[in-house]
Design a protein around this motif. Structure first.
Motif, short mmCIF file in Angstrom:
data_model
loop_
_atom_site.label_atom_id
_atom_site.label_comp_id
_atom_site.label_asym_id
_atom_site.label_seq_id
_atom_site.Cartn_x
_atom_site.Cartn_y
_atom_site.Cartn_z
N THR A 87 0.84 -1.20 0.00
CA THR A 87 0.00 0.00 0.00
C THR A 87 0.87 1.25 0.00
O THR A 87 0.65 2.18 -0.77
N ASN A 88 1.90 1.25 0.84
CA ASN A 88 2.83 2.38 0.90
C ASN A 88 3.54 2.58 -0.43
O ASN A 88 3.69 3.70 -0.91
N ARG A 89 3.96 1.48 -1.05
CA ARG A 89 4.67 1.58 -2.32
C ARG A 89 3.76 2.11 -3.43
O ARG A 89 4.18 2.95 -4.23
N ILE A 90 2.54 1.64 -3.45
CA ILE A 90 1.59 2.13 -4.47
C ILE A 90 1.34 3.62 -4.26
O ILE A 90 1.31 4.39 -5.22
N ASP A 91 1.17 4.03 -3.00
CA ASP A 91 0.97 5.45 -2.70
C ASP A 91 2.13 6.28 -3.23
O ASP A 91 1.93 7.32 -3.87
N ARG A 92 3.34 5.83 -2.96
CA ARG A 92 4.53 6.59 -3.38
C ARG A 92 4.67 6.64 -4.90
O ARG A 92 5.02 7.67 -5.47
N LEU A 93 4.38 5.52 -5.56
CA LEU A 93 4.47 5.49 -7.03
C LEU A 93 3.36 6.32 -7.66
O LEU A 93 3.56 6.91 -8.73
N THR A 94 2.21 6.38 -7.01
CA THR A 94 1.10 7.22 -7.50
C THR A 94 1.51 8.69 -7.44
O THR A 94 1.27 9.45 -8.39
N LYS A 95 2.13 9.10 -6.34
CA LYS A 95 2.58 10.49 -6.19
C LYS A 95 3.61 10.87 -7.25
O LYS A 95 3.70 12.03 -7.65
N LYS A 96 4.38 9.90 -7.71
CA LYS A 96 5.39 10.15 -8.76
C LYS A 96 4.80 10.01 -10.16
O LYS A 96 5.52 10.10 -11.14
N ASN A 97 3.48 9.74 -10.25
CA ASN A 97 2.78 9.58 -11.52
C ASN A 97 3.30 8.40 -12.34
O ASN A 97 3.31 8.43 -13.58
N LEU A 98 3.74 7.34 -11.64
CA LEU A 98 4.23 6.16 -12.34
C LEU A 98 3.17 5.06 -12.39
O LEU A 98 3.22 4.20 -13.26
N VAL A 99 2.22 5.11 -11.45
CA VAL A 99 1.07 4.20 -11.46
C VAL A 99 -0.18 4.99 -11.09
O VAL A 99 -0.09 6.09 -10.54
N GLU A 100 -1.32 4.38 -11.37
CA GLU A 100 -2.60 4.96 -10.95
C GLU A 100 -3.48 3.86 -10.40
O GLU A 100 -3.34 2.69 -10.79
N ARG A 101 -4.35 4.23 -9.49
CA ARG A 101 -5.33 3.29 -8.94
C ARG A 101 -6.63 3.46 -9.71
O ARG A 101 -7.07 4.58 -9.95
N LEU A 102 -7.24 2.33 -10.06
CA LEU A 102 -8.52 2.33 -10.77
C LEU A 102 -9.47 1.39 -10.05
O LEU A 102 -9.04 0.40 -9.46
N PRO A 103 -10.78 1.65 -10.13
CA PRO A 103 -11.72 0.69 -9.54
C PRO A 103 -11.66 -0.63 -10.29
O PRO A 103 -11.48 -0.66 -11.51
N ASP A 104 -11.78 -1.72 -9.55
CA ASP A 104 -11.78 -3.05 -10.15
C ASP A 104 -13.20 -3.36 -10.61
O ASP A 104 -14.11 -3.47 -9.79
N PRO A 105 -13.42 -3.50 -11.93
CA PRO A 105 -14.77 -3.74 -12.42
C PRO A 105 -15.37 -5.07 -11.96
O PRO A 105 -16.59 -5.22 -11.93
N SER A 106 -14.53 -6.00 -11.54
CA SER A 106 -15.04 -7.30 -11.09
C SER A 106 -15.24 -7.37 -9.58
O SER A 106 -15.74 -8.36 -9.06
N ASP A 107 -14.84 -6.31 -8.86
CA ASP A 107 -14.97 -6.28 -7.40
C ASP A 107 -15.15 -4.83 -6.98
O ASP A 107 -14.19 -4.06 -6.97
N ARG A 108 -16.37 -4.47 -6.61
CA ARG A 108 -16.67 -3.07 -6.32
C ARG A 108 -15.84 -2.51 -5.17
O ARG A 108 -15.64 -1.30 -5.09
N ARG A 109 -15.34 -3.36 -4.30
CA ARG A 109 -14.51 -2.88 -3.18
C ARG A 109 -13.04 -2.85 -3.55
O ARG A 109 -12.23 -2.28 -2.83
N GLY A 110 -12.67 -3.48 -4.65
CA GLY A 110 -11.27 -3.63 -5.00
C GLY A 110 -10.76 -2.53 -5.92
O GLY A 110 -11.52 -1.74 -6.47
N VAL A 111 -9.45 -2.51 -6.05
CA VAL A 111 -8.79 -1.58 -6.97
C VAL A 111 -7.82 -2.36 -7.84
O VAL A 111 -7.40 -3.46 -7.51
N LEU A 112 -7.48 -1.74 -8.94
CA LEU A 112 -6.40 -2.23 -9.80
C LEU A 112 -5.33 -1.16 -9.84
O LEU A 112 -5.62 0.03 -9.75
#
Length: 165
Positions: A87-112
């Motif tokens: 979770t921490n790594r995804i947060d840091r990579l998101t801030k650097k614009n290297l990854v993005e979080r998207l809603p998981d279409p197969s799981d309303r609570r999940g993310v991709l």
């Protein structure tokens, strides 16, 4: 040509002739090589302003193929870290614009987690730099020797990589 392991094995044979130190001849070399490889990787990643863990996450997504996305659970499996760390790594990579979080279409609570175009570029460039470093490390071996070594190392690592659970 003699190396540091030859000297340490000779010293142990002199000091402890009662012990079979043959495993050191292989595994001490593997250990020393791992340290050299770690140093080469850090150099390759630093040239692209990446930490080794960033490379691991970005290249896991890149290897997934288009659209270059995985669930956080899939990233955990590939990078062998805890969910909190991921979770921490995804947060840091998101801030650097290297990854993005998207809603998981197969799981309303999940993310991709999806690689951005900038993240894909970083993954591709840093991989090319890493391969240059690794080719240099293997430069003393012929193609056939590299294949033989890869096969022997696979025999040693496969049991660890295929443990159930």
């Amino acid at each position: 040509m003699e190396d540091e392991v030859d000297r340490l094995v000779a010293a142990w044979r002199r000091e402890r002739p009662d012990l079979d130190v043959e495993p050191l001849e292989v595994l001490s070399r593997v250990s020393r090589l791992a340290r050299h490889l770690d140093r080469a990787r850090r150099i390759a990643f630093a040239e692209h302003n990446l930490e080794p863990w960033e490379f691991d996450v970005l290249t896991s997504l890149r290897r997934a193929g288009a659209p270059y996305q995985l669930s956080p659970g899939q990233l955990l499996t590939q990078t062998l870290v805890t969910s909190g760390t991921m979770t921490n790594r995804i947060d840091r990579l998101t801030k650097k614009n290297l990854v993005e979080r998207l809603p998981d279409p197969s799981d309303r609570r999940g993310v991709l987690v999806r690689l951005t175009a900038e993240g894909q570029d970083k993954a591709d460039q840093s991989l090319a730099g890493l391969l240059d470093q690794e080719r240099a490390i293997l430069g003393q071996l012929s193609r056939q020797q590299r294949g033989e070594l890869a096969g022997l190392l696979r025999q040693l690592t496969a049991p660890f990589d295929n443990v159930p659970g």
